[in-house]
Scaffold this motif. Structure first.
Motif, PDB file in Angstrom:
ATOM      1  N   GLN B 215       1.119  -1.157   0.443  1.00 22.63           N
ATOM      2  CA  GLN B 215      -0.075  -0.188   0.310  1.00 22.63           C
ATOM      3  C   GLN B 215       1.091   0.851   0.057  1.00 22.63           C
ATOM      4  O   GLN B 215       2.026   1.237   0.371  1.00 22.63           O
ATOM      5  CB  GLN B 215      -1.210   0.320   1.087  1.00 22.63           C
ATOM      6  CG  GLN B 215      -0.337   0.407   2.526  1.00 22.63           C
ATOM      7  CD  GLN B 215      -1.404   0.793   4.031  1.00 22.63           C
ATOM      8  OE1 GLN B 215      -2.062  -0.575   4.101  1.00 22.63           O
ATOM      9  NE2 GLN B 215      -1.899   1.452   4.260  1.00 22.63           N
ATOM     10  N   LEU B 216      -0.506   2.659  -0.873  1.00 22.17           N
ATOM     11  CA  LEU B 216       1.057   4.188  -0.521  1.00 22.17           C
ATOM     12  C   LEU B 216       0.164   4.523   0.398  1.00 22.17           C
ATOM     13  O   LEU B 216      -1.531   4.524   0.144  1.00 22.17           O
ATOM     14  CB  LEU B 216       1.295   4.212  -1.682  1.00 22.17           C
ATOM     15  CG  LEU B 216       1.986   3.207  -3.551  1.00 22.17           C
ATOM     16  CD1 LEU B 216       1.497   3.986  -4.695  1.00 22.17           C
ATOM     17  CD2 LEU B 216       3.285   3.218  -2.922  1.00 22.17           C
ATOM     18  N   TYR B 217       0.978   5.609   1.197  1.00 16.86           N
ATOM     19  CA  TYR B 217      -0.028   6.659   1.642  1.00 16.86           C
ATOM     20  C   TYR B 217       0.477   7.594   0.577  1.00 16.86           C
ATOM     21  O   TYR B 217       1.779   8.595  -0.064  1.00 16.86           O
ATOM     22  CB  TYR B 217       0.820   6.816   2.916  1.00 16.86           C
ATOM     23  CG  TYR B 217       1.268   6.177   4.240  1.00 16.86           C
ATOM     24  CD1 TYR B 217      -0.057   5.592   4.901  1.00 16.86           C
ATOM     25  CD2 TYR B 217       1.451   5.540   3.962  1.00 16.86           C
ATOM     26  CE1 TYR B 217       0.026   4.815   6.055  1.00 16.86           C
ATOM     27  CE2 TYR B 217       2.002   3.234   4.958  1.00 16.86           C
ATOM     28  CZ  TYR B 217       1.163   3.980   6.104  1.00 16.86           C
ATOM     29  OH  TYR B 217       0.478   2.368   6.896  1.00 16.86           O
ATOM     30  N   ALA B 218      -1.089   8.064   0.355  1.00 13.53           N
ATOM     31  CA  ALA B 218      -1.439   9.437  -0.468  1.00 13.53           C
ATOM     32  C   ALA B 218      -1.412  11.032   0.155  1.00 13.53           C
ATOM     33  O   ALA B 218      -1.819  10.806   1.300  1.00 13.53           O
ATOM     34  CB  ALA B 218      -2.655   9.734  -1.773  1.00 13.53           C
ATOM     35  N   ARG B 219      -0.870  11.881  -0.311  1.00 20.46           N
ATOM     36  CA  ARG B 219      -1.420  13.170   0.255  1.00 20.46           C
ATOM     37  C   ARG B 219      -1.385  13.587  -0.787  1.00 20.46           C
ATOM     38  O   ARG B 219      -0.820  13.800  -1.635  1.00 20.46           O
ATOM     39  CB  ARG B 219       0.474  13.763   0.500  1.00 20.46           C
ATOM     40  CG  ARG B 219       0.918  13.021   2.480  1.00 20.46           C
ATOM     41  CD  ARG B 219      -0.082  13.542   3.696  1.00 20.46           C
ATOM     42  NE  ARG B 219      -0.461  14.504   3.827  1.00 20.46           N
ATOM     43  CZ  ARG B 219      -0.928  14.903   4.592  1.00 20.46           C
ATOM     44  NH1 ARG B 219      -1.945  14.178   5.047  1.00 20.46           N
ATOM     45  NH2 ARG B 219      -1.786  16.392   4.818  1.00 20.46           N
ATOM     46  N   LEU B 220      -2.717  14.762  -0.397  1.00 22.11           N
ATOM     47  CA  LEU B 220      -2.684  15.303  -1.916  1.00 22.11           C
ATOM     48  C   LEU B 220      -3.170  16.658  -1.463  1.00 22.11           C
ATOM     49  O   LEU B 220      -2.818  17.697  -0.344  1.00 22.11           O
ATOM     50  CB  LEU B 220      -4.568  15.027  -1.990  1.00 22.11           C
ATOM     51  CG  LEU B 220      -5.538  13.984  -2.409  1.00 22.11           C
ATOM     52  CD1 LEU B 220      -5.038  12.519  -1.530  1.00 22.11           C
ATOM     53  CD2 LEU B 220      -6.810  13.789  -2.738  1.00 22.11           C
ATOM     54  N   LEU B 221      -3.120  17.512  -2.757  1.00 22.53           N
ATOM     55  CA  LEU B 221      -3.012  19.114  -2.601  1.00 22.53           C
ATOM     56  C   LEU B 221      -3.847  19.442  -2.634  1.00 22.53           C
ATOM     57  O   LEU B 221      -4.901  19.590  -3.501  1.00 22.53           O
ATOM     58  CB  LEU B 221      -1.957  19.530  -4.284  1.00 22.53           C
ATOM     59  CG  LEU B 221      -2.183  20.989  -4.658  1.00 22.53           C
ATOM     60  CD1 LEU B 221      -1.128  21.357  -3.865  1.00 22.53           C
ATOM     61  CD2 LEU B 221      -1.684  21.184  -5.645  1.00 22.53           C
ATOM     62  N   ALA B 258       5.315   4.498  -0.066  1.00 22.15           N
ATOM     63  CA  ALA B 258       5.086   3.488   1.065  1.00 22.15           C
ATOM     64  C   ALA B 258       5.319   3.749   2.698  1.00 22.15           C
ATOM     65  O   ALA B 258       4.720   3.239   3.202  1.00 22.15           O
ATOM     66  CB  ALA B 258       6.164   1.868   1.132  1.00 22.15           C
ATOM     67  N   ASP B 259       5.401   5.452   2.924  1.00 27.87           N
ATOM     68  CA  ASP B 259       5.335   5.517   3.880  1.00 27.87           C
ATOM     69  C   ASP B 259       4.951   7.085   3.899  1.00 27.87           C
ATOM     70  O   ASP B 259       5.218   7.803   3.050  1.00 27.87           O
ATOM     71  CB  ASP B 259       7.440   6.178   4.402  1.00 27.87           C
ATOM     72  CG  ASP B 259       7.288   6.884   5.805  1.00 27.87           C
ATOM     73  OD1 ASP B 259       6.859   5.730   6.755  1.00 27.87           O
ATOM     74  OD2 ASP B 259       7.992   7.774   5.458  1.00 27.87           O
ATOM     75  N   PRO B 260       4.301   7.191   4.962  1.00 25.44           N
ATOM     76  CA  PRO B 260       2.785   8.304   5.227  1.00 25.44           C
ATOM     77  C   PRO B 260       4.381  10.182   5.577  1.00 25.44           C
ATOM     78  O   PRO B 260       3.579  10.810   4.333  1.00 25.44           O
ATOM     79  CB  PRO B 260       2.653   7.945   6.448  1.00 25.44           C
ATOM     80  CG  PRO B 260       3.288   7.089   7.421  1.00 25.44           C
ATOM     81  CD  PRO B 260       3.784   6.580   6.168  1.00 25.44           C
ATOM     82  N   GLU B 261       4.949   9.533   6.022  1.00 26.70           N
ATOM     83  CA  GLU B 261       5.500  11.068   5.972  1.00 26.70           C
ATOM     84  C   GLU B 261       6.999  11.263   5.364  1.00 26.70           C
ATOM     85  O   GLU B 261       6.744  13.011   4.949  1.00 26.70           O
ATOM     86  CB  GLU B 261       7.042  10.497   7.645  1.00 26.70           C
ATOM     87  CG  GLU B 261       7.239  12.003   8.287  1.00 26.70           C
ATOM     88  CD  GLU B 261       8.058  10.882   9.793  1.00 26.70           C
ATOM     89  OE1 GLU B 261       9.028  10.054   9.948  1.00 26.70           O
ATOM     90  OE2 GLU B 261       7.858  11.763  10.834  1.00 26.70           O
ATOM     91  N   ARG B 262       7.250  10.553   4.419  1.00 23.43           N
ATOM     92  CA  ARG B 262       7.612  10.543   3.319  1.00 23.43           C
ATOM     93  C   ARG B 262       6.898  11.544   2.553  1.00 23.43           C
ATOM     94  O   ARG B 262       6.715  12.556   1.293  1.00 23.43           O
ATOM     95  CB  ARG B 262       7.971   9.030   2.558  1.00 23.43           C
ATOM     96  CG  ARG B 262      10.099   9.170   2.958  1.00 23.43           C
ATOM     97  CD  ARG B 262      11.033  10.018   2.785  1.00 23.43           C
ATOM     98  NE  ARG B 262      12.052   9.306   3.677  1.00 23.43           N
ATOM     99  CZ  ARG B 262      12.854   9.682   3.644  1.00 23.43           C
ATOM    100  NH1 ARG B 262      13.429   9.703   2.450  1.00 23.43           N
ATOM    101  NH2 ARG B 262      14.018   9.080   4.355  1.00 23.43           N
ATOM    102  N   ALA B 263       5.455  10.753   1.401  1.00 23.68           N
ATOM    103  CA  ALA B 263       4.669  11.146   1.116  1.00 23.68           C
ATOM    104  C   ALA B 263       4.374  12.802   2.306  1.00 23.68           C
ATOM    105  O   ALA B 263       3.658  13.887   0.907  1.00 23.68           O
ATOM    106  CB  ALA B 263       3.198  10.656   1.525  1.00 23.68           C
ATOM    107  N   ALA B 264       4.258  12.811   3.058  1.00 26.30           N
ATOM    108  CA  ALA B 264       3.913  14.296   3.393  1.00 26.30           C
ATOM    109  C   ALA B 264       4.743  15.439   3.026  1.00 26.30           C
ATOM    110  O   ALA B 264       4.775  16.466   2.678  1.00 26.30           O
ATOM    111  CB  ALA B 264       3.679  14.570   4.894  1.00 26.30           C
TER     112      ALA B 264
END
Lengths: 159, 705
Positions: B215-221, B258-264
């Motif tokens: 799974q991937l963690y997504a952050r949206l604009l 794959a990591d929520p912190e990196r996505a942020a």
């Protein structure tokens, strides 16, 4: 990557290959799949991510992994020992102090830290200790009653 | 009648040892004005060869306790222990279709269908037992899932034994005769919540707790303000980051890792320029004028007698304008979803109050047929109406389809505030009159923005008119959506908080003008026996001592009828006259909700509603400037904390003559009014606007209002 960060979680040694600045919240939730520690606000206001570090309440969303190196972290998953609930867990059930349950892990650990520091808090001390942990369902008076019951040495309701 | 096709495929086939399924042809169980429960192919309950009973409900558990109360209802009619019931909720592949969990309707409308299914199952099992034991069904009794011969209790057979080897399907088409309250063994008794243990141990799973391989963690604009237009976007820095996937579609820009912190971190590197909306839009003070002059004429929702004629006979006239700002749902769990799209099918775990509509929204967004989409609803960390919105589920599903991997979208607190569909700002103008004898001569209510829920009260007033502009409808955008600078939607008892605040303040104003005790004034205008009893119960438990307001004691009373229930509350407050701050000392709330399924659960709902109501009454008001939501955190938006919570006493007024009614919403509707009346009693200053902040109270006291 720097040397792995070693600490214990719920009595078990763990070693995470992570930057020291990584938040404990993601170390628990993403790396260790300990999802009982909730993320409600991410900025230390709501208290849903409250864990114990060497027995003291701390917000996992404000704590860096580097700061827990060599220390003991207790999450909600580690509170019951051998299937026996902690008296606070039992009291939360008995007093109906649980509704949606999202703030519950943080509430219980916040209360656990309070009772460790002050085994017989007054009503006002319980309110003050938990005042920076948010509950939206309105279970407040039952949460206080549950903590009072444990402090008084009676975990269960006497209704 | 046996219907071989009429059962949930998956669950029936899973029953290795056989079983008995009961389906409901549920046209008979629809809520008024709502689509009926569908004549669905899914079973309502299943009795397995191991004796476990599985109850399937399209409803969801968000803290309100229906997982437990529904299990009690099934256990009661079936004759089993509540502990032998497993609840499957909010799973669109396994549960009978349902429009959503809101409106205090689960117990009222799903409950009877479930009870009928359970009663039918008991009948079937009794017939099977009669054959097995060689007696007539009339000689059998059921207890704890065991059928025994009344005259020879040693001759018995368990549900497990009866279900084993069977493959039976039954269908119920009409309300069966249900057990009378006097015969209840499980309903009407306090039962500890079935979900409590998982919730105190951290085992309970919420949408953001679901994990899928890869799974991937997504952050949206997100735009800086509502209705901003994206002008330019530079994603190059994010695209260069190790392991980051960038999705850039016209209406969907996201970075995933794959990591929520990196996505942020990747999100923080996006460089976006926005064109801000140019039109002037209202602020928290000008919104009421805006609503009043909106091009939506009020529509009449009730009329009795002749208001205009009655007005001319009035001895004293009372013209009032009441207002309330926007209020956030602010559940502690932000919206979250995990979606997996593979092999032409989609599965979405979502925090939603409306799994079936969410399934349809996801299917539409993905270009799939609804039956190829499965929505699974884990526990919700609070809903309050706000999770009738499912934007995050659609976002996760679209990203999963684009990326070909499971994707989690978990909003942060800022997104939760920004995309909340707020309880709308509202304004009520109320004109009423007293005749020479001190009776209410007429009542002319006009509401803007809040809809007509609870606007029709039970007071005995012969000449009355109720008009409402811009109503709220569950599951749909309100008619007045275009009046607001951002989305609004249902919030626990939609509109009723505002309407009851206006109604019950107005009653108090007239009582005070006559120098009559406010309880006495209400009783003079109430013939409804239920409401009279509820008011009397609240007053007795509170120790209400009659006096005209303002008495200086800081006590208030209010009542309302909502979701089939009658509620009344008395409150005591202390007002700091120098600062205007209110301390609520005590609230007693009585509710007649018909038959009570779980008294402990009902009391928790009353206490919770009163506590949550303190927020909209005293502190919660969204700050905004046009489409810019200024409150983005709990640091500036103040929900009730422990130190604000008074002693709350919940009283269940027994009424076993009436089927179970709504429990969790009605008590919140009276909080604004009962506190306004108590503040008036303390200070002599009337409050016209919610929330009643310290500053507003100070101003009201200074102006001698």
């Amino acid at each position: 990557m720097a040397a792995p960060i070693r600490f214990t979680v719920n009595g078990n040694p763990v070693s995470l290959a992570a930057r020291p600045g990584r938040l404990l919240l993601w170390g628990l939730r993403a790396d260790l799949s300990l999802t009982g520690t909730k993320c409600g606000c991410g900025v230390g206001i709501c208290g849903a991510c409250t864990v114990l570090i060497d027995g003291h309440a701390a917000r996992a969303c404000l704590t860096r992994l580097g700061d827990v190196a060599g220390r003991e972290v207790l999450t909600i998953e580690g509170l019951a020992r051998g299937g026996a609930l902690d008296p606070l867990q039992q009291a939360f059930i008995d007093h109906g102090a649980v509704q949606c349950g999202f703030c519950t892990p943080g509430m219980i650990l916040g209360a656990r830290a309070l009772l460790a520091a002050n085994p017989h808090p007054t009503h006002g001390q319980i309110v003050a200790a938990l005042d920076h942990q948010l509950c939206r369902c309105g279970a407040h008076q039952r949460i206080v009653a549950a903590v009072e019951a444990v402090a008084a040495g009676r975990g269960a309701s006497h209704e | 009648m046996s219907e071989p096709h009429a059962v949930s495929r998956r669950d029936f086939l899973c029953l290795a040892g056989g079983g008995i399924a009961v389906c409901v042809g549920a046209a008979a169980f629809a809520a008024p004005g709502a689509p009926p429960y569908p004549d669905d192919i899914a079973a309502y309950l299943l009795i397995g060869g191991d004796g476990r009973v599985t109850v399937f409900s399209g409803k969801i558990e968000m803290g309100q306790g229906v997982m437990t109360s529904l299990a009690q209802m099934a256990a009661e009619e079936l004759g089993v222990d509540v502990q032998s019931i497993d609840m499957v909720m909010g799973d669109t592949d396994r549960c009978p279709a349902d429009m959503g969990t809101f409106g205090s309707m689960t117990t009222r409308f799903f409950g009877p269908a479930l009870r009928a299914a359970a009663a039918e199952a008991r009948k079937v099992l009794t017939v099977l037992a009669a054959q097995r034991l060689g007696v007539t069904p009339g000689r059998l009794a059921v207890h704890g899932g065991v059928v025994s011969v009344t005259s020879a209790p040693g001759r018995q057979v368990s549900y497990a034994e009866l279900a084993r080897g069977e493959r039976l399907t039954r269908r119920v088409d009409a309300a069966t005769v249900l057990k009378a309250a006097a015969d209840f063994e499980v309903m009407g008794r306090p039962v500890a919540r079935l979900d409590a243990r998982d919730k105190v141990t951290g085992a309970a799973r919420y949408a953001a707790d679901i994990r899928r391989p890869g799974q991937l963690y997504a952050r949206l604009l997100r735009p800086p303000v509502h209705r901003a237009q994206l002008q330019s976007l530079d994603t190059s820095a994010a695209a260069a980051m190790d392991g980051v996937t960038v999705v850039n579609r016209e209406d969907l820009v996201a970075v995933l890792h794959a990591d929520p912190e990196r996505a942020a971190e990747a999100l923080a590197t996006l460089r976006a320029e926005w064109r801000l909306p140019q039109e002037s839009s209202p602020d928290p003070d000008s919104i009421f004028e805006h609503l009043l002059h909106a091009p939506l004429p009020p529509a009449e929702s009730a009329r009795r007698g002749d208001v205009e004629a009655a007005r001319t006979r009035t001895a004293r006239l009372f013209e009032s304008t009441y207002t309330k700002g926007y209020v956030a749902h602010a559940p502690i769990e932000p919206h979250a979803a995990l979606a997996e799209v593979a092999a032409g099918r989609a599965t979405v775990w979502a925090s939603t109050q409306t799994p079936f509509p969410t399934r349809d929204h996801v299917a539409h967004a993905l270009g799939m047929a609804p039956e190829r989409v499965r929505v699974i609803t884990p526990f919700l960390g609070g809903g309050f109406g706000g999770k009738s919105a499912d934007r995050q589920a659609v976002e996760a599903a679209r990203l999963a389809q684009i990326c070909g991997r499971p994707v989690q979208v978990a909003w942060d607190r800022s997104e939760e505030f920004f995309y909340d569909r707020f309880d709308p700002a509202a304004i009520v103008t109320l004109v009423s009159g007293l005749d020479a004898e001190g009776r209410v001569a007429f009542w002319d209510f006009t509401g803007y923005g809040a809809g007509d829920r609870a606007a029709a009260h039970l007071y005995d007033i012969s000449d009355l008119r109720i008009r409402v502009a811009g109503g709220m409808t569950y599951g749909q955008a309100p008619v007045a959506q275009q009046l607001h600078p951002f989305e609004v939607g249902p919030w626990r008892a939609p509109g009723a908080n505002m309407n009851v605040f206006a109604i019950e303040s107005q009653m108090d104003i007239m009582a005070a003008a006559l120098k009559v005790d406010p309880l006495e004034f209400r009783l003079r205008h109430l013939r409804d026996a239920r409401m009279r009893r509820v008011l009397a119960s609240a007053a007795a438990a509170f120790g209400w001592r009659p006096a005209a307001a303002p008495s200086g004691r800081g006590v208030g009373i209010a009542c309302a009828s909502d979701a089939g229930s009658c509620v009344a509350a008395c409150a005591e407050v202390a007002v700091d006259k120098a600062h205007g701050t209110v301390r609520v000392l005590r609230v007693v709330c009585a509710e007649d909700l018909g038959i009570v399924v779980n008294p402990e659960g009902a009391r928790m709902q009353i206490e919770g509603a009163i506590t949550m109501g303190l927020g909209y009454a005293l502190t919660e008001e969204l700050q905004f400037r046009g489409g810019d939501i200024l409150d983005r955190s709990f640091g500036s938006y103040h929900v009730p904390r422990f130190s604000a919570v008074p002693r709350i006493e919940a009283i269940l007024v027994r009424n076993d003559e009436l089927a179970p009614q709504g429990a969790g919403e009605p008590p919140i509707t009276i909080v604004g009014a009962v506190l306004a009346n108590a503040i008036f009693d303390a200070t002599g200053a009337r409050q016209w606007r919610l929330p009643m902040t310290a500053e507003r109270i100070r101003v009201a006291m200074a102006s001698g209002a």
